[in-house]
Design a protein around this motif. Structure first.
Motif, PDB file in Angstrom:
ATOM      1  N   UNK A 167      -0.729   5.043  -5.115  1.00 17.70           N
ATOM      2  CA  UNK A 167      -0.145   3.946  -5.892  1.00 17.70           C
ATOM      3  C   UNK A 167      -0.819   2.617  -5.562  1.00 17.70           C
ATOM      4  N   UNK A 168      -1.222   2.453  -4.273  1.00 18.73           N
ATOM      5  CA  UNK A 168      -1.791   1.203  -3.787  1.00 18.73           C
ATOM      6  C   UNK A 168      -3.201   1.392  -3.247  1.00 18.73           C
ATOM      7  N   UNK A 169      -4.005   0.346  -3.361  1.00 27.55           N
ATOM      8  CA  UNK A 169      -5.221   0.188  -2.575  1.00 27.55           C
ATOM      9  C   UNK A 169      -4.956  -0.879  -1.534  1.00 27.55           C
ATOM     10  N   UNK A 170      -5.035  -0.516  -0.254  1.00 27.40           N
ATOM     11  CA  UNK A 170      -4.885  -1.493   0.821  1.00 27.40           C
ATOM     12  C   UNK A 170      -6.236  -2.129   1.134  1.00 27.40           C
ATOM     13  N   UNK A 171      -6.194  -3.402   1.518  1.00 26.83           N
ATOM     14  CA  UNK A 171      -7.413  -4.094   1.894  1.00 26.83           C
ATOM     15  C   UNK A 171      -8.365  -4.358   0.759  1.00 26.83           C
ATOM     16  N   UNK A 172      -7.887  -4.806  -0.418  1.00 26.84           N
ATOM     17  CA  UNK A 172      -8.820  -5.098  -1.517  1.00 26.84           C
ATOM     18  C   UNK A 172      -9.698  -6.301  -1.204  1.00 26.84           C
ATOM     19  N   UNK A 173     -10.950  -6.259  -1.632  1.00 24.82           N
ATOM     20  CA  UNK A 173     -11.843  -7.392  -1.454  1.00 24.82           C
ATOM     21  C   UNK A 173     -11.940  -7.809  -0.002  1.00 24.82           C
ATOM     22  N   UNK A 174     -11.746  -9.092   0.260  1.00 27.44           N
ATOM     23  CA  UNK A 174     -11.866  -9.637   1.610  1.00 27.44           C
ATOM     24  C   UNK A 174     -10.596  -9.488   2.441  1.00 27.44           C
ATOM     25  N   UNK A 175      -9.533  -8.969   1.858  1.00 33.13           N
ATOM     26  CA  UNK A 175      -8.273  -8.796   2.577  1.00 33.13           C
ATOM     27  C   UNK A 175      -8.328  -7.615   3.541  1.00 33.13           C
ATOM     28  N   UNK A 176      -7.489  -7.678   4.593  1.00 34.33           N
ATOM     29  CA  UNK A 176      -7.255  -6.531   5.445  1.00 34.33           C
ATOM     30  C   UNK A 176      -6.204  -5.614   4.846  1.00 34.33           C
TER      31      UNK A 176
END
Length: 200
Positions: free
Chosen positions: A20-29
């Protein structure tokens, strides 16, 4: 009309909930869930999770209940709209900063992880249990606390993407979200539209 929701039952690191989710997209942790609430995975780091499925249209909302602890520590939670992909975390953010005692609307530009505050700070102190909601409709972004419209901001930089959630905390357990929902909204379903129509 597509939508999704989560009560973040159980524990999982990184947060996925069966894709359901992608964790840490782009520059995020990465984000995680612990004991039925979502939170960051690392101290003093901007962490986020982006809804993967179903695809959400341009007129959308993101809403969650925020929880704070450890008064005086640096922490905030946020709901987000229009994040385009797992590798690019451009978005709009409605965030409550418990340590600063206010709320702010941001645009995040990524890659580069640049935060631009949109308009003045909202001088309303976050309270544990507040429901934060952001609605994005065209270039208008309306933000709410417990169903009450706080302000609208105008920015046309990003026109599509997915709802998301965001955290920062000196201690990861100090800032959490629960009871998240997000998805499509027809123009007549927007809370902001109903409030405007109700004005005599």
């Amino acid at each position: 009309m597509a939508s999704a929701s989560s009560t973040f039952d159980g524990s999982e690191n990184p947060l996925s909930e069966a894709g359901l989710w992608t964790s840490g997209p782009g520059s995020y942790g990465d984000c995680q869930k612990v004991g039925g609430r979502a939170r960051a995975t690392a101290s003093a780091q901007d962490d986020a999770a982006r809804l993967v499925t179903p695809p959400i249209g341009d007129i959308q909302f993101s809403e969650a209940t925020s929880f704070y602890s450890n008064v005086g520590a640096s922490r905030w939670t946020g709901v987000m709209t229009r994040m385009p992909s797992a590798t690019e975390a451009d978005s709009y953010i409605w965030a409550g900063s418990h340590s600063l005692g206010n709320h702010q609307v941001f645009r995040c530009d990524d890659p580069g992880f640049v935060f631009t505050q949109l308009g003045a700070t909202i001088a309303v102190a976050p309270v544990s249990g507040d429901v934060l909601r952001m609605e994005s409709n065209g270039s208008t972004h309306s933000v709410f606390i417990n169903g009450v419209l706080q302000t609208t901001r105008t920015d046309a930089t990003y026109t599509s993407g997915q709802p998301a959630i965001e955290f920062y905390a000196t201690t990861v357990s100090d800032a959490e979200l629960d009871n998240w929902s997000g998805g499509d909204l027809a123009s007549d379903e927007l809370i902001s539209s109903r409030l405007l129509l109700s004005v005599p």
